[in-house]
Design an enzyme around this catalytic site. Structure first.
Site, PDB file in Angstrom:
ATOM      1  N   ARG A 103       0.805  -1.216   0.018  1.00 45.65           N
ATOM      2  CA  ARG A 103      -0.078   0.192   0.040  1.00 45.65           C
ATOM      3  C   ARG A 103       0.852   1.180  -0.006  1.00 45.65           C
ATOM      4  O   ARG A 103       1.670   1.475   1.248  1.00 45.65           O
ATOM      5  CB  ARG A 103      -0.998  -0.103   1.247  1.00 45.65           C
ATOM      6  CG  ARG A 103      -1.890   1.041   1.367  1.00 45.65           C
ATOM      7  CD  ARG A 103      -2.673   0.693   2.403  1.00 45.65           C
ATOM      8  NE  ARG A 103      -3.756   1.967   2.932  1.00 45.65           N
ATOM      9  CZ  ARG A 103      -5.099   1.867   2.491  1.00 45.65           C
ATOM     10  NH1 ARG A 103      -5.550   1.073   1.828  1.00 45.65           N
ATOM     11  NH2 ARG A 103      -5.646   3.112   2.608  1.00 45.65           N
ATOM     12  N   HIS A 130      -6.825   1.359  -6.912  1.00 47.87           N
ATOM     13  CA  HIS A 130      -7.288   0.417  -5.532  1.00 47.87           C
ATOM     14  C   HIS A 130      -7.945  -0.755  -6.247  1.00 47.87           C
ATOM     15  O   HIS A 130      -9.164  -0.761  -5.723  1.00 47.87           O
ATOM     16  CB  HIS A 130      -7.970   1.385  -4.354  1.00 47.87           C
ATOM     17  CG  HIS A 130      -8.114   1.027  -3.143  1.00 47.87           C
ATOM     18  ND1 HIS A 130      -7.471  -0.338  -2.901  1.00 47.87           N
ATOM     19  CD2 HIS A 130      -8.255   1.249  -2.152  1.00 47.87           C
ATOM     20  CE1 HIS A 130      -7.580  -0.573  -1.647  1.00 47.87           C
ATOM     21  NE2 HIS A 130      -8.487   0.474  -1.125  1.00 47.87           N
ATOM     22  N   GLN A 133     -10.386  -3.036  -3.584  1.00 51.55           N
ATOM     23  CA  GLN A 133     -11.453  -2.587  -3.296  1.00 51.55           C
ATOM     24  C   GLN A 133     -12.777  -2.600  -4.270  1.00 51.55           C
ATOM     25  O   GLN A 133     -13.778  -2.953  -3.698  1.00 51.55           O
ATOM     26  CB  GLN A 133     -11.129  -0.954  -2.731  1.00 51.55           C
ATOM     27  CG  GLN A 133     -12.575  -0.263  -2.423  1.00 51.55           C
ATOM     28  CD  GLN A 133     -13.077  -0.539  -1.067  1.00 51.55           C
ATOM     29  OE1 GLN A 133     -12.563  -0.699  -0.036  1.00 51.55           O
ATOM     30  NE2 GLN A 133     -14.478  -1.166  -1.008  1.00 51.55           N
ATOM     31  N   ASP A 224     -16.480   8.803  -2.406  1.00 51.38           N
ATOM     32  CA  ASP A 224     -15.341   8.648  -1.615  1.00 51.38           C
ATOM     33  C   ASP A 224     -15.007   9.940  -1.231  1.00 51.38           C
ATOM     34  O   ASP A 224     -15.478  10.947  -1.473  1.00 51.38           O
ATOM     35  CB  ASP A 224     -14.259   8.164  -2.632  1.00 51.38           C
ATOM     36  CG  ASP A 224     -12.745   7.782  -1.823  1.00 51.38           C
ATOM     37  OD1 ASP A 224     -13.087   7.737  -0.538  1.00 51.38           O
ATOM     38  OD2 ASP A 224     -11.854   7.501  -2.400  1.00 51.38           O
ATOM     39  N   CYS A 264     -16.016   3.354  -0.075  1.00 56.87           N
ATOM     40  CA  CYS A 264     -14.937   2.726   0.279  1.00 56.87           C
ATOM     41  C   CYS A 264     -14.404   2.840   1.639  1.00 56.87           C
ATOM     42  O   CYS A 264     -13.789   2.078   1.982  1.00 56.87           O
ATOM     43  CB  CYS A 264     -13.969   2.776  -0.687  1.00 56.87           C
ATOM     44  SG  CYS A 264     -13.353   4.556  -0.960  1.00 56.87           S
ATOM     45  N   ARG A 292     -14.241  -7.054   1.598  1.00 55.72           N
ATOM     46  CA  ARG A 292     -12.823  -7.038   1.499  1.00 55.72           C
ATOM     47  C   ARG A 292     -11.933  -8.344   1.914  1.00 55.72           C
ATOM     48  O   ARG A 292     -11.210  -8.793   1.197  1.00 55.72           O
ATOM     49  CB  ARG A 292     -12.049  -5.773   2.210  1.00 55.72           C
ATOM     50  CG  ARG A 292     -12.572  -4.532   1.594  1.00 55.72           C
ATOM     51  CD  ARG A 292     -11.838  -3.992   0.309  1.00 55.72           C
ATOM     52  NE  ARG A 292     -10.305  -4.317   0.342  1.00 55.72           N
ATOM     53  CZ  ARG A 292      -9.615  -3.331   0.741  1.00 55.72           C
ATOM     54  NH1 ARG A 292     -10.197  -1.968   1.238  1.00 55.72           N
ATOM     55  NH2 ARG A 292      -8.425  -3.284   0.936  1.00 55.72           N
TER      56      ARG A 292
END
Length: 307
Positions: A103, A130, A133, A224, A264, A292
């Site tokens: 990450r 991402h 996700q 988001d 998310c 996830r």
């Protein structure tokens, strides 16, 4: 030959759908306390140059449930944080572990890591993408709708989530309309690539300015944060720029149907979404967050497991 999981663009629609099917099966088995140690003896290095709740816990628990060993590494734990090159880090870790999840910041970092690593590399998040996700998001939508033929409206910044959603929608044959203020759109390259993929899957990919245009006939409204990690200094300025892109009851009603809400996480009430929408019966953010775990287990099995 190793297979990395860097963006959804790199995988076929059939392979991605197979991962979703695997994730749904693993979730059902998990609920029945069925454990399959398919990654027994395997080690996953988890590099966190950016902190996380969902990514950290879901990958660590996922590796544990698959019988493997997760090794958590912050930027201060390894020499990468002290100037060692990405190339040398990749070559060193490849001698110790069976997979690397990272990450990080620039997407070029993960591309270089994957280039020199001899073990699979999984994108836990970069500034551009991402993919884990979005896979959890698609899994959640499929659970609720039992089809991939839906319309998603993404409201807000054309960030790593919006760009990953463009690739995801194109691969799964979903329609997506991304509404962003001027200067905050998805990158043109990503938009063009997604539209080219969509030609083969029947998806409709569009970028618009007006959020009310984007949500017309939408099955899902997705948003988001307005200021992502690393953009904290822009937070106040972005509040003014994005004020017309808040997901509220009025925007939800403008779809003309019983639309689901997704985020998310983490979410900031009163900014990108109002609390009444976030806490409503149409909000499926917690199923999305749980998934996830299941979808990342499927990803790890695909790239790290033995056929």
């Amino acid at each position: 030959m190793k297979k990395d999981f860097l963006t959804l663009r790199d995988w076929s629609a059939d392979d991605l759908k197979q991962m979703i099917e695997t994730a749904i099966r693993l979730k059902a088995e998990n609920k029945n306390n069925v454990r399959h140690h398919h990654l027994e003896g395997k080690k996953l290095a988890m590099i966190f140059e950016k902190p996380s709740t969902r990514t950290r816990v879901s990958f660590e628990v996922g590796m544990y449930e698959l019988g493997g060993y997760p090794l958590n590494l912050s930027g201060n734990d390894i020499q990468l944080g002290r100037g060692e090159t990405v190339k040398d880090t990749a070559r060193t870790l490849s001698r110790y572990v069976d997979g690397i999840m990272i990450r990080t910041k620039g997407h070029e970092i993960i591309e270089e890591l994957a280039k020199y690593a001899t073990v699979p590399v999984i994108n836990g998040l970069t500034d551009d993408f991402h993919p884990c996700q979005v896979m959890a998001d698609v899994m959640t939508i499929f659970e609720y709708k039992q089809t991939y033929k839906v319309k998603v409206a993404f409201i807000g910044d054309g960030n790593n989530m919006a760009q990953s959603w463009m690739y995801g929608a194109a691969k799964f044959g979903m329609d997506i309309s991304v509404a962003s203020p001027e200067g905050y759109e998805c990158k043109q390259r990503v938009y063009d690539e997604a539209r080219k993929t969509a030609e083969t899957t029947g998806a409709k990919i569009e970028m618009v300015r007006d959020p009310y245009e984007a949500v017309r006939n939408a099955d899902i409204i997705y948003t988001d944060v307005w200021a992502s990690m690393g953009q904290e200094a822009e937070k106040e300025a972005r509040k003014a720029i994005f004020k017309d892109y808040q997901v509220n009851a009025k925007l939800m009603a403008a779809t003309g149907k019983d639309t689901l809400f997704m985020h998310c996480l983490p979410a900031y009430m009163g900014l990108e979404v109002t609390e009444d929408v976030f806490e409503s019966k149409n909000s499926i953010v917690w199923d999305e967050a749980e998934n996830r775990l299941h979808v990342q287990k499927a990803i790890m099995l695909t790239v790290m497991g033995n056929k």
